[in-house]
Design an enzyme around this catalytic site. Structure first.
Site, PDB file in Angstrom:
ATOM      1  N   ALA A 134       0.839  -1.210   0.000  1.00  0.00           N
ATOM      2  CA  ALA A 134       0.000   0.000   0.000  1.00  0.00           C
ATOM      3  C   ALA A 134       0.870   1.253   0.000  1.00  0.00           C
ATOM      4  O   ALA A 134       1.848   1.339   0.738  1.00  0.00           O
ATOM      5  CB  ALA A 134      -0.915   0.010   1.221  1.00  0.00           C
ATOM      6  N   ASP A 135       0.510   2.212  -0.850  1.00  0.00           N
ATOM      7  CA  ASP A 135       1.181   3.511  -0.807  1.00  0.00           C
ATOM      8  C   ASP A 135       0.329   4.463   0.026  1.00  0.00           C
ATOM      9  O   ASP A 135      -0.718   4.077   0.553  1.00  0.00           O
ATOM     10  CB  ASP A 135       1.451   4.042  -2.223  1.00  0.00           C
ATOM     11  N   SER A 136       0.753   5.706   0.144  1.00  0.00           N
ATOM     12  CA  SER A 136       0.042   6.633   1.032  1.00  0.00           C
ATOM     13  C   SER A 136      -1.382   6.908   0.561  1.00  0.00           C
ATOM     14  O   SER A 136      -2.299   7.022   1.378  1.00  0.00           O
ATOM     15  CB  SER A 136       0.826   7.938   1.182  1.00  0.00           C
ATOM     16  N   GLN A 145      -3.287   4.830  -1.156  1.00  0.00           N
ATOM     17  CA  GLN A 145      -4.062   3.624  -0.878  1.00  0.00           C
ATOM     18  C   GLN A 145      -4.372   3.490   0.608  1.00  0.00           C
ATOM     19  O   GLN A 145      -5.429   2.966   0.973  1.00  0.00           O
ATOM     20  CB  GLN A 145      -3.337   2.384  -1.389  1.00  0.00           C
TER      21      GLN A 145
END
Length: 80
Positions: free
Chosen positions: A37-39, A41
């Site tokens: 997960a990125d920020s 997401q």
């Protein structure tokens, strides 16, 4: 709502948003390190959990959840 019911919904939302298979969803998995997960997401996950459980989570507390298990425990404080 039981912990298992919460886990099932958390895994459904996580799999949809992160485009992963639900089988990858284990309580010890980190949203960022293990599931990618990125920020953006991470924010989408929080919104997804809010919608799925019909709650409004504390943003700071929600974003502090690092693992699937953390999210289950955090959400359970709202639904139970």
């Amino acid at each position: 709502m039981t912990r298992d019911e919460i886990k099932k919904k958390v895994c459904e939302v996580t799999a949809t948003i992160l485009n992963i298979d639900e089988s990858e969803c284990a309580e010890d998995k980190s949203f960022t390190a293990d599931l990618g997960a990125d920020s953006i997401q991470s924010v989408e996950l929080m919104a997804g959990f809010d919608a799925e459980f019909d709650i409004e989570m504390d943003e700071e507390g929600a974003l502090a959840c690092q693992t699937i298990g953390d999210a289950i425990d955090f959400i359970s404080t709202y639904v139970n």
